[in-house]
Design a protein around this motif. Structure first.
Motif, PDB file in Angstrom:
ATOM      1  N   ILE A 130       0.749  -1.237  -0.008  1.00 12.81           N
ATOM      2  CA  ILE A 130      -0.107   0.185  -0.063  1.00 12.81           C
ATOM      3  C   ILE A 130       1.112   1.303   0.020  1.00 12.81           C
ATOM      4  O   ILE A 130       1.660   1.351   0.953  1.00 12.81           O
ATOM      5  CB  ILE A 130      -0.806  -0.112   1.256  1.00 12.81           C
ATOM      6  CG1 ILE A 130      -1.792  -1.190   1.227  1.00 12.81           C
ATOM      7  CG2 ILE A 130      -1.798   1.202   1.237  1.00 12.81           C
ATOM      8  CD1 ILE A 130      -2.743  -1.112   2.270  1.00 12.81           C
ATOM      9  N   ASN A 168       1.152   5.293   0.218  1.00 13.27           N
ATOM     10  CA  ASN A 168       0.468   6.456   0.376  1.00 13.27           C
ATOM     11  C   ASN A 168       1.027   7.512  -0.486  1.00 13.27           C
ATOM     12  O   ASN A 168       2.123   7.882  -0.914  1.00 13.27           O
ATOM     13  CB  ASN A 168       0.962   7.265   1.773  1.00 13.27           C
ATOM     14  CG  ASN A 168       0.196   8.346   2.207  1.00 13.27           C
ATOM     15  OD1 ASN A 168      -1.187   8.402   2.445  1.00 13.27           O
ATOM     16  ND2 ASN A 168       0.916   9.423   2.465  1.00 13.27           N
ATOM     17  N   LEU A 193      -3.197   4.689  -1.282  1.00 13.81           N
ATOM     18  CA  LEU A 193      -4.186   5.291  -0.186  1.00 13.81           C
ATOM     19  C   LEU A 193      -4.090   6.895  -0.561  1.00 13.81           C
ATOM     20  O   LEU A 193      -3.170   7.625  -0.403  1.00 13.81           O
ATOM     21  CB  LEU A 193      -3.533   4.819   1.000  1.00 13.81           C
ATOM     22  CG  LEU A 193      -4.264   5.290   2.270  1.00 13.81           C
ATOM     23  CD1 LEU A 193      -5.559   4.376   2.347  1.00 13.81           C
ATOM     24  CD2 LEU A 193      -3.385   4.814   3.538  1.00 13.81           C
ATOM     25  N   SER A 194      -5.053   7.196  -0.677  1.00 17.25           N
ATOM     26  CA  SER A 194      -5.238   8.721  -0.851  1.00 17.25           C
ATOM     27  C   SER A 194      -6.484   9.533  -0.074  1.00 17.25           C
ATOM     28  O   SER A 194      -7.534   8.788  -0.069  1.00 17.25           O
ATOM     29  CB  SER A 194      -5.516   9.037  -2.245  1.00 17.25           C
ATOM     30  OG  SER A 194      -5.581  10.245  -2.683  1.00 17.25           O
ATOM     31  N   LEU A 244      -7.587   3.153  -2.580  1.00 18.73           N
ATOM     32  CA  LEU A 244      -8.329   3.194  -1.502  1.00 18.73           C
ATOM     33  C   LEU A 244      -8.590   4.857  -1.222  1.00 18.73           C
ATOM     34  O   LEU A 244      -7.594   5.607  -1.007  1.00 18.73           O
ATOM     35  CB  LEU A 244      -7.750   2.831  -0.382  1.00 18.73           C
ATOM     36  CG  LEU A 244      -7.168   1.251  -0.593  1.00 18.73           C
ATOM     37  CD1 LEU A 244      -6.388   0.926   0.873  1.00 18.73           C
ATOM     38  CD2 LEU A 244      -8.407   0.360  -0.376  1.00 18.73           C
ATOM     39  N   ILE A 297      -9.944   8.691   2.183  1.00 21.53           N
ATOM     40  CA  ILE A 297      -9.649   8.352   3.385  1.00 21.53           C
ATOM     41  C   ILE A 297      -8.849   9.377   4.211  1.00 21.53           C
ATOM     42  O   ILE A 297      -8.006   9.849   3.784  1.00 21.53           O
ATOM     43  CB  ILE A 297      -8.492   7.000   3.292  1.00 21.53           C
ATOM     44  CG1 ILE A 297      -9.245   6.016   2.336  1.00 21.53           C
ATOM     45  CG2 ILE A 297      -8.395   6.571   4.808  1.00 21.53           C
ATOM     46  CD1 ILE A 297     -10.260   5.463   3.175  1.00 21.53           C
ATOM     47  N   LYS A 333      -6.591   6.323   8.035  1.00 19.87           N
ATOM     48  CA  LYS A 333      -5.823   5.720   7.373  1.00 19.87           C
ATOM     49  C   LYS A 333      -5.076   4.401   7.964  1.00 19.87           C
ATOM     50  O   LYS A 333      -5.262   3.384   7.440  1.00 19.87           O
ATOM     51  CB  LYS A 333      -4.753   6.683   6.798  1.00 19.87           C
ATOM     52  CG  LYS A 333      -5.023   7.513   5.719  1.00 19.87           C
ATOM     53  CD  LYS A 333      -4.071   8.159   5.189  1.00 19.87           C
ATOM     54  CE  LYS A 333      -4.291   9.179   4.108  1.00 19.87           C
ATOM     55  NZ  LYS A 333      -3.018   9.966   3.573  1.00 19.87           N
ATOM     56  N   THR A 339      -7.757   1.688   7.695  1.00 19.96           N
ATOM     57  CA  THR A 339      -7.959   1.153   6.337  1.00 19.96           C
ATOM     58  C   THR A 339      -6.841   0.051   6.155  1.00 19.96           C
ATOM     59  O   THR A 339      -7.149  -0.865   5.738  1.00 19.96           O
ATOM     60  CB  THR A 339      -7.925   2.318   5.359  1.00 19.96           C
ATOM     61  OG1 THR A 339      -8.778   3.237   5.686  1.00 19.96           O
ATOM     62  CG2 THR A 339      -7.963   1.736   4.044  1.00 19.96           C
ATOM     63  N   VAL A 340      -5.567   0.427   6.361  1.00 16.46           N
ATOM     64  CA  VAL A 340      -4.741  -0.461   6.436  1.00 16.46           C
ATOM     65  C   VAL A 340      -4.828  -1.668   7.280  1.00 16.46           C
ATOM     66  O   VAL A 340      -4.567  -2.838   6.717  1.00 16.46           O
ATOM     67  CB  VAL A 340      -3.380   0.195   6.834  1.00 16.46           C
ATOM     68  CG1 VAL A 340      -2.198  -0.932   6.928  1.00 16.46           C
ATOM     69  CG2 VAL A 340      -2.999   1.522   6.038  1.00 16.46           C
ATOM     70  N   MET A 381       3.547  -1.256   3.984  1.00 19.22           N
ATOM     71  CA  MET A 381       2.750   0.002   3.993  1.00 19.22           C
ATOM     72  C   MET A 381       4.083   1.011   3.746  1.00 19.22           C
ATOM     73  O   MET A 381       5.050   0.951   4.533  1.00 19.22           O
ATOM     74  CB  MET A 381       1.999   0.496   5.277  1.00 19.22           C
ATOM     75  CG  MET A 381       1.512   1.937   5.137  1.00 19.22           C
ATOM     76  SD  MET A 381       0.280   2.267   4.090  1.00 19.22           S
ATOM     77  CE  MET A 381       0.440   3.943   3.987  1.00 19.22           C
ATOM     78  N   SER A 419      -0.146   4.874  10.293  1.00 15.94           N
ATOM     79  CA  SER A 419      -0.408   3.952   9.426  1.00 15.94           C
ATOM     80  C   SER A 419       0.609   2.797   9.341  1.00 15.94           C
ATOM     81  O   SER A 419       0.490   1.591   9.114  1.00 15.94           O
ATOM     82  CB  SER A 419      -1.087   4.578   7.980  1.00 15.94           C
ATOM     83  OG  SER A 419      -1.892   5.407   8.073  1.00 15.94           O
TER      84      SER A 419
END
Length: 874
Positions: free
Chosen positions: A548, A550, A716-717, A737, A740, A745, A748-749, A761, A770
């Motif tokens: 994932i 960011n 992830l945004s 994702l 968020i 965050k 979500t992770v 991550m 996160s």
């Protein structure tokens, strides 16, 4: 009355004489009173300042402090810290009183307080009465305990004078956990080239006389005994010492089997020489390679060749292994600057009364350099500090830690350079940002040292498993001897097979199989700008199936630009931009920097005319849980009579996470460009600003490489799905994702992990929460915040990427998988060899000398395979 005064004076003088006789000195600094304070040894202090309101006050405070002879001062305004170098006889309270004169309170930092307490005053004598009392107390102690106290006192005194910048102090024994010892339990200091050479010249004649019958003369066997005695005792002493040390600690030394085999071969041969015909001067023998060919016990059989040959091969193998392992820590030690080294410092006269014009550089020790000083680094020198180039230019080598693929980089004004890199040509002036233990080189040294500590602790299990072979081999050798003696009746053959069992077992190969590969992998990654915490991290990284990212700080370039400004009907787009810049002023996020820069450029160009205020005050500025900027702003308004008023209104700068949050032209603007931000005041959305951030050039290739490795990629945004999906499509990311908020965050992770995925991550310092909840936390970034996290060894970060390219992520995963394959195959190879070698020894088809060669060969093979982990494929 005069008579009383004389009696008082006489009594005082008598008291002083008695005090001096007892060891007290009423003028401890008398010898130093005639010495110029500027020539006194220097000591450094750090003061935390409270009440330093304005940066212009710094020059006045520095000028007042430097009026004290021998005092040099640098005050760092953002950190409210004063770095002071002063003579060792100066009381810091004097400096505190001077600073207090400017309504600023100064407090010594904890490290400065400790240094002040530990430092003895110059000329301070020992109290003889205390010495006598300590002597009486020590008289009742054992000799061993008194020696222990003396060693501790000497080490403490030396340690007080040592720091990261100093060279290692001779006589101080550092904890073994801080340096890789490979868990061999053999004194590495005893494995010297001198010992090997002497053993070689003593062993070669023994082997020639044992294996070449034509070289045997009358009494040759007694000559071999004489030559073998120093080899078995002094030459093999490192292995005997390891065995005895293991027994004392309740451990089984990995070289215990070899030690027992050497001693047993020598003792057996000595007994044979004394009690059989092998002691006759005319006795001759020929080499026998299989157990069933050995002579009977009455005919005699010597194994001095095995005792000497095993010692020689073990020494050679251990020395070869030691010499082939170049540690990253050792290389950092070589590049570590000496605190006593003189550097060229350029004084910065910033006080109002200081003379103007060109200043003359002066040579001072590196340990007296403070933050904010300017130093000169000439061609060929190693840069001793972290800092910014403020003058000149040069080319610098990439150093031990490569954060880019370029071997040579250009350093010019505003470039940032790191300690440990070499100035290849030119002359530069560097403004010190960090020195000593706060440099990146020191941070990497501590990270690597801590990684070795964790590695040694984790590999203890494999070493203990390998050490279990020793009692197994001893038991098997005993059983083998009894069975061969009962079945064949040949004690020489029985002893030969037992000796082969002890010689063939290779616990060192098992112990090295994971430890060496993990150590080499970690150092190879560190040399390429990636810091891996420990072996557990490597194992977890091997199992990663989902990565994932960011978006901000990893996939996109750090600099963002304002792309469009869309104002709602009746609103001024310039005012929308100014309000956004005012709200984001206190943040260091890339979005905030872009808004502030655009607002300042618009203000400087006069955009919007006089209707737009040049400066908007913000009060109670905050960032809420969702990452939105809020505050109270002062906006002008004109009443019906044309009079302008300043009204304080609520304002917010927020990012839409759902298109239902907007409508009309603002909704269209939010999905038509880059990252959208909505500006709101008085409870109404006034405009949308879109920001453009370019994707890193290698991001698409890095994502493709992760896909080829069978890894799912996610982004992830905070942006709404249409915006995030458009960016993801540009670089080929599978899943998005979107929408968020920062506070959600971590949840979500965690939700991705709970679906059964092993998650890595990847993010910058803004998403540390996160990173904490992922299986493998990978921190990216090249700024000083990342360096500080590396320095502190943040417990929530498993891997730190000091490079800015995304390709580091698939590289570190590929490295972890390759290293784990090497480790697994090494373990299989080591166990297979030990099983086959033991079977061949018991069967009588493996000569003890051949068993020794195979044992050493297996260890060297494991070493060679582990060396493959040194390669880091970029």
């Amino acid at each position: 009355m005069d008579r009383n005064d004389e009696q008082v004076a006489s009594s005082i003088e008598l008291a002083r004489s008695a005090a001096r006789a007892a060891g007290f000195d009423d003028q401890p600094h008398q010898l130093d009173q005639n010495i110029d304070p500027t020539d006194r040894p220097k000591v450094s202090y750090a003061f935390e300042l409270d009440g330093l309101k304005n940066a212009p006050d710094i020059a006045d405070i520095e000028a007042a402090l430097e009026q004290v002879p021998g005092v040099l001062v640098r005050i760092v305004y953002p950190e409210a810290t004063a770095w002071v170098t002063a003579p060792d006889t100066l009381d810091p309270d004097v400096l505190v009183e001077i600073i207090a004169g400017f309504d600023v309170s100064a407090v010594l930092t904890d490290s400065s307080l400790r240094r002040r307490v530990q430092r003895a005053l110059p000329g301070e004598g020992l109290n003889q009465r205390t010495e006598r009392r300590n002597w009486r107390r020590r008289r009742g102690m054992s000799l061993k305990f008194r020696r222990h106290l003396d060693d501790e006192a000497r080490n403490l005194e030396k340690a007080r004078r040592a720091g990261f910048l100093k060279q290692p102090i001779e006589g101080i024994r550092e904890p073994e956990d801080l340096h890789p010892q490979d868990l061999l339990f053999t004194a590495r200091g005893l494995l010297t080239t001198t010992r090997l050479v002497i053993v070689f010249f003593l062993t070669v004649p023994v082997l020639l006389m044992s294996y070449v019958p034509s070289m045997q003369f009358d009494g040759w066997q007694w000559v071999t005994l004489a030559l073998a005695t120093p080899v078995v005792t002094w030459g093999a002493w490192p292995f005997h010492r390891a065995m005895v040390g293991g027994l004392r600690r309740g451990l089984t030394a990995l070289d215990a089997a070899s030690s027992v085999a050497i001693i047993a071969a020598y003792v057996w041969s000595l007994i044979i020489l004394i009690f059989t015909t092998a002691g006759d001067l005319r006795w001759r023998t020929s080499p026998q390679w299989f157990a069933f060919n050995h002579d009977r016990i009455t005919d005699g059989e010597l194994f001095l060749d095995v005792a000497c040959g095993m010692t020689l091969l073990l020494l050679a193998g251990r020395l070869l292994t030691m010499r082939s392992r170049v540690s990253l820590l050792d290389e950092i030690e070589e590049r570590r600057p000496d605190a006593q080294k003189m550097v060229l410092m350029v004084p910065r006269h910033r006080s109002p009364g200081a003379p103007k014009g060109k200043t003359r550089p002066e040579q001072i020790p590196l340990q007296e350099i403070n933050v904010g000083d300017d130093i000169i680094v000439t061609s060929g020198q190693i840069i001793p500090v972290d800092g910014t180039v403020v003058g000149g230019s040069c080319k610098v080598g990439r150093g031990l830690i490569a954060t880019s693929e370029q071997e040579v980089e250009e350093a010019k004004v505003n470039s940032y350079v790191y300690a440990g890199t070499r100035n290849l040509d030119g002359r530069i002036k560097v403004r010190v940002a960090y020195t000593g233990h706060r440099t990146r080189l020191a941070a990497i040294h501590r990270w690597a040292a801590n990684a070795n500590v964790k590695q040694n602790k984790s590999t203890m299990l494999s070493s203990r498993t390998a050490a279990m072979l020793i009692p197994v081999a001893l038991s098997l050798a005993t059983i083998d001897f009894l069975l061969w003696a009962l079945i064949s009746g040949n004690f020489n053959a029985a002893f030969a097979t037992s000796l082969a069992v002890l010689a063939s077992v290779a616990p060192v190969a098992l112990a090295m199989s994971p430890a060496l590969a993990i150590r080499y992998a970690g150092e190879a990654a560190a040399r390429n700008g990636i810091l891996i915490r420990d072996s557990v991290t490597i194992r977890r990284t091997e199992m990663v199936d989902t990565v994932i990212f960011n978006r901000v700080g990893t996939l996109a370039e750090p600099d963002m630009l304002v792309e469009t400004i869309t104002a709602d009907r009746g609103e001024n787009p310039e005012l929308v931009l100014r309000v956004a810049g005012a709200l984001a002023l206190e943040s260091d996020h890339p979005v905030s920097r872009a808004l502030v820069r655009a607002a300042r450029e618009a203000r400087d160009s006069g955009a919007g005319g006089e209707d737009i205020p040049h400066w908007i005050d913000v009060h109670h500025a905050e960032i809420n849980h969702d990452g939105d900027f809020t505050g109270l702003i002062n906006l002008p308004s004109i009443d019906s009579e044309g009079v302008e008023h300043r009204n304080q209104v609520d304002a917010m700068l927020w990012r839409p996470r759902n298109m239902a949050d907007l409508e009309g032209r603002l909704a269209v603007a939010a999905v038509s460009g880059g990252t959208p931000l909505v500006v709101r005041w008085k409870g109404r959305d006034r405009g949308v600003i879109t920001l453009y951030d370019s994707v890193k050039p290698d991001a698409e290739d890095a994502i493709a490489e992760l896909e080829n490795q069978g890894i799912d990629t996610m982004m992830l945004s905070r942006d709404a799905y249409p915006v995030a999906r458009r960016i993801a499509n540009r670089i080929g990311i599978d899943q998005v994702l979107a929408g968020i908020a920062p506070g959600r965050k971590p949840q979500t992770v965690r939700s991705v992990h709970t679906r059964g995925a092993t998650v890595a991550m990847v993010g910058d310092v803004s998403v540390l929460d996160s990173l904490r909840v992922s299986d493998v936390a990978i921190l990216m970034g090249t700024d000083t915040q990342v360096d500080r996290i590396a320095q502190s060894g943040h417990p929530d970060v498993d891997i730190i990427v000091l490079r800015s390219d995304v390709s580091a992520i698939p590289q570190v995963i590929a490295q972890a998988r390759r290293v784990c394959r090497i480790i697994d195959r090494n373990i299989i190879l080591a166990w297979t060899y030990n099983a086959l070698a033991l079977l061949a020894s018991v069967a009588g088809v493996l000569h003890p000398m051949a068993a020794t060669v195979l044992m050493l060969g297996s260890s060297l093979l494991i070493e060679a395979r582990s060396n493959r982990a040194r390669t880091f494929r970029r």
